[in-house]
Design a protein around this motif. Structure first.
Motif, PDB file in Angstrom:
ATOM      1  N   THR A 145       3.015  24.528  -2.515  1.00 60.07           N
ATOM      2  CA  THR A 145       4.463  24.577  -2.294  1.00 60.07           C
ATOM      3  C   THR A 145       4.916  23.297  -1.614  1.00 60.07           C
ATOM      4  OG1 THR A 145       4.509  27.002  -2.198  1.00 60.07           O
ATOM      5  CG2 THR A 145       6.333  25.828  -1.130  1.00 60.07           C
ATOM      6  N   ALA A 146       4.195  22.892  -0.574  1.00 60.86           N
ATOM      7  CA  ALA A 146       4.540  21.658   0.138  1.00 60.86           C
ATOM      8  C   ALA A 146       4.426  20.446  -0.789  1.00 60.86           C
ATOM      9  CB  ALA A 146       3.644  21.490   1.359  1.00 60.86           C
ATOM     10  N   GLU A 147       3.380  20.421  -1.609  1.00 60.03           N
ATOM     11  CA  GLU A 147       3.227  19.307  -2.558  1.00 60.03           C
ATOM     12  C   GLU A 147       4.418  19.239  -3.512  1.00 60.03           C
ATOM     13  OE1 GLU A 147       0.311  17.624  -6.110  1.00 60.03           O
ATOM     14  OE2 GLU A 147      -0.358  19.359  -4.945  1.00 60.03           O
ATOM     15  N   GLU A 160      10.512  23.135   3.468  1.00 56.64           N
ATOM     16  CA  GLU A 160      11.650  22.234   3.290  1.00 56.64           C
ATOM     17  C   GLU A 160      12.008  21.545   4.605  1.00 56.64           C
ATOM     18  OE1 GLU A 160      14.006  24.225  -0.497  1.00 56.64           O
ATOM     19  OE2 GLU A 160      14.530  24.903   1.525  1.00 56.64           O
ATOM     20  N   ALA A 161      12.001  22.295   5.703  1.00 52.01           N
ATOM     21  CA  ALA A 161      12.321  21.710   7.017  1.00 52.01           C
ATOM     22  C   ALA A 161      11.313  20.634   7.398  1.00 52.01           C
ATOM     23  CB  ALA A 161      12.375  22.806   8.080  1.00 52.01           C
ATOM     24  N   ALA A 162      10.028  20.912   7.223  1.00 53.07           N
ATOM     25  CA  ALA A 162       8.995  19.938   7.586  1.00 53.07           C
ATOM     26  C   ALA A 162       9.011  18.740   6.634  1.00 53.07           C
ATOM     27  CB  ALA A 162       7.627  20.608   7.611  1.00 53.07           C
ATOM     28  N   LYS A 165       0.839  -1.190   0.000  1.00 51.98           N
ATOM     29  CA  LYS A 165       0.000   0.000   0.000  1.00 51.98           C
ATOM     30  C   LYS A 165       0.877   1.243   0.000  1.00 51.98           C
ATOM     31  CE  LYS A 165      -3.462   2.457   2.727  1.00 51.98           C
ATOM     32  NZ  LYS A 165      -2.829   3.747   2.528  1.00 51.98           N
ATOM     33  N   LYS A 166       0.508   2.187  -0.834  1.00 53.12           N
ATOM     34  CA  LYS A 166       1.239   3.446  -0.888  1.00 53.12           C
ATOM     35  C   LYS A 166       0.846   4.322   0.300  1.00 53.12           C
ATOM     36  CE  LYS A 166       1.855   3.769  -5.855  1.00 53.12           C
ATOM     37  NZ  LYS A 166       1.896   4.714  -6.969  1.00 53.12           N
ATOM     38  N   THR A 167       1.789   5.079   0.812  1.00 49.82           N
ATOM     39  CA  THR A 167       1.522   6.067   1.841  1.00 49.82           C
ATOM     40  C   THR A 167       1.008   7.315   1.130  1.00 49.82           C
ATOM     41  OG1 THR A 167       3.302   5.212   3.227  1.00 49.82           O
ATOM     42  CG2 THR A 167       2.541   7.453   3.686  1.00 49.82           C
ATOM     43  N   SER A 168      -0.112   7.855   1.608  1.00 49.58           N
ATOM     44  CA  SER A 168      -0.708   9.019   0.949  1.00 49.58           C
ATOM     45  C   SER A 168      -0.684  10.232   1.865  1.00 49.58           C
ATOM     46  CB  SER A 168      -2.137   8.704   0.498  1.00 49.58           C
ATOM     47  OG  SER A 168      -2.923   8.255   1.579  1.00 49.58           O
ATOM     48  N   ILE A 169      -0.312  11.368   1.263  1.00 50.78           N
ATOM     49  CA  ILE A 169      -0.155  12.620   2.006  1.00 50.78           C
ATOM     50  C   ILE A 169      -0.948  13.716   1.333  1.00 50.78           C
ATOM     51  CG2 ILE A 169       1.490  14.372   2.797  1.00 50.78           C
ATOM     52  CD1 ILE A 169       3.145  11.315   1.990  1.00 50.78           C
ATOM     53  N   LEU A 170      -1.727  14.451   2.122  1.00 48.44           N
ATOM     54  CA  LEU A 170      -2.477  15.604   1.623  1.00 48.44           C
ATOM     55  C   LEU A 170      -2.047  16.830   2.410  1.00 48.44           C
ATOM     56  CD1 LEU A 170      -4.773  16.682  -0.229  1.00 48.44           C
ATOM     57  CD2 LEU A 170      -6.317  16.318   1.714  1.00 48.44           C
ATOM     58  N   PHE A 171      -1.551  17.832   1.703  1.00 43.29           N
ATOM     59  CA  PHE A 171      -1.171  19.107   2.309  1.00 43.29           C
ATOM     60  C   PHE A 171      -2.346  20.070   2.151  1.00 43.29           C
ATOM     61  CE2 PHE A 171       2.782  17.191   0.710  1.00 43.29           C
ATOM     62  CZ  PHE A 171       3.516  17.142   1.884  1.00 43.29           C
TER      63      PHE A 171
END
Length: 161
Positions: A19-21, A144-146, A2-8
């Motif tokens: 920008t985060a994406e 960038e830091a996060a 399973k892919k890890t999914s991230i929503l900013f």
């Protein structure tokens, strides 16, 4: 696997969250993890649906090698909170909106993006929209830091890939 999914998530999905994406997409590409991660961004408000990111964000990002030109703003939905593994808000106001939008059993799922950069000393990524150019630079520094902390977390969870 399973892919890890991230929503900013930010307010309008034209400055901070795209920008985060873009930054995280580059980090994932550089780490050769594109086949393990799904990345997206959205806004809590419908101000800019379908629009590209703010040109100031795009310009600052491009100067550091991040591409945002293909991104388009969209509004977050309750389904996003169910679908994504990480729902990352840029500030407390958007975090509150996400928690209200979330189904009751997922109210604790949304979290602050800057929680992945605890040493940075700030819990929120400030909205640069009404400020000057240096605000966009600051946002990019914070993102960038996060993103560094987030990729370390994902690597740890995927067994160190």
């Amino acid at each position: 696997m399973k892919k890890t999914s991230i929503l900013f998530v930010c307010m309008g999905n034209i400055c901070r969250s795209p920008t985060a994406e873009a930054v995280f997409r580059k980090y994932i590409e550089d780490a050769d993890l594109m086949d393990a991660v799904v990345i997206d961004s959205a806004g809590t408000h419908a101000f800019h649906i379908g629009n590209p990111p703010d040109r100031r964000s795009t310009t600052v990002a491009a100067e550091r090698g991040y591409r945002m030109d293909v991104l388009r703003a969209r509004q977050v939905s309750a389904g996003d909170i169910e679908q994504f593994d990480y729902v990352l808000a840029m500030d407390h106001e958007n975090l509150s909106i996400l928690k209200q939008l979330a189904p009751s059993h997922l109210r604790d799922k949304p979290q602050l993006f800057m929680s992945f950069a605890p040493d940075y000393g700030l819990s929120e990524v400030p909205d640069p929209y009404y400020g000057g150019a240096n605000g966009f630079e600051q946002v990019l520094d914070m993102v960038e830091a996060a993103c560094d902390g987030l990729i370390q977390t994902i690597r740890h969870q995927s067994g160190g890939r």
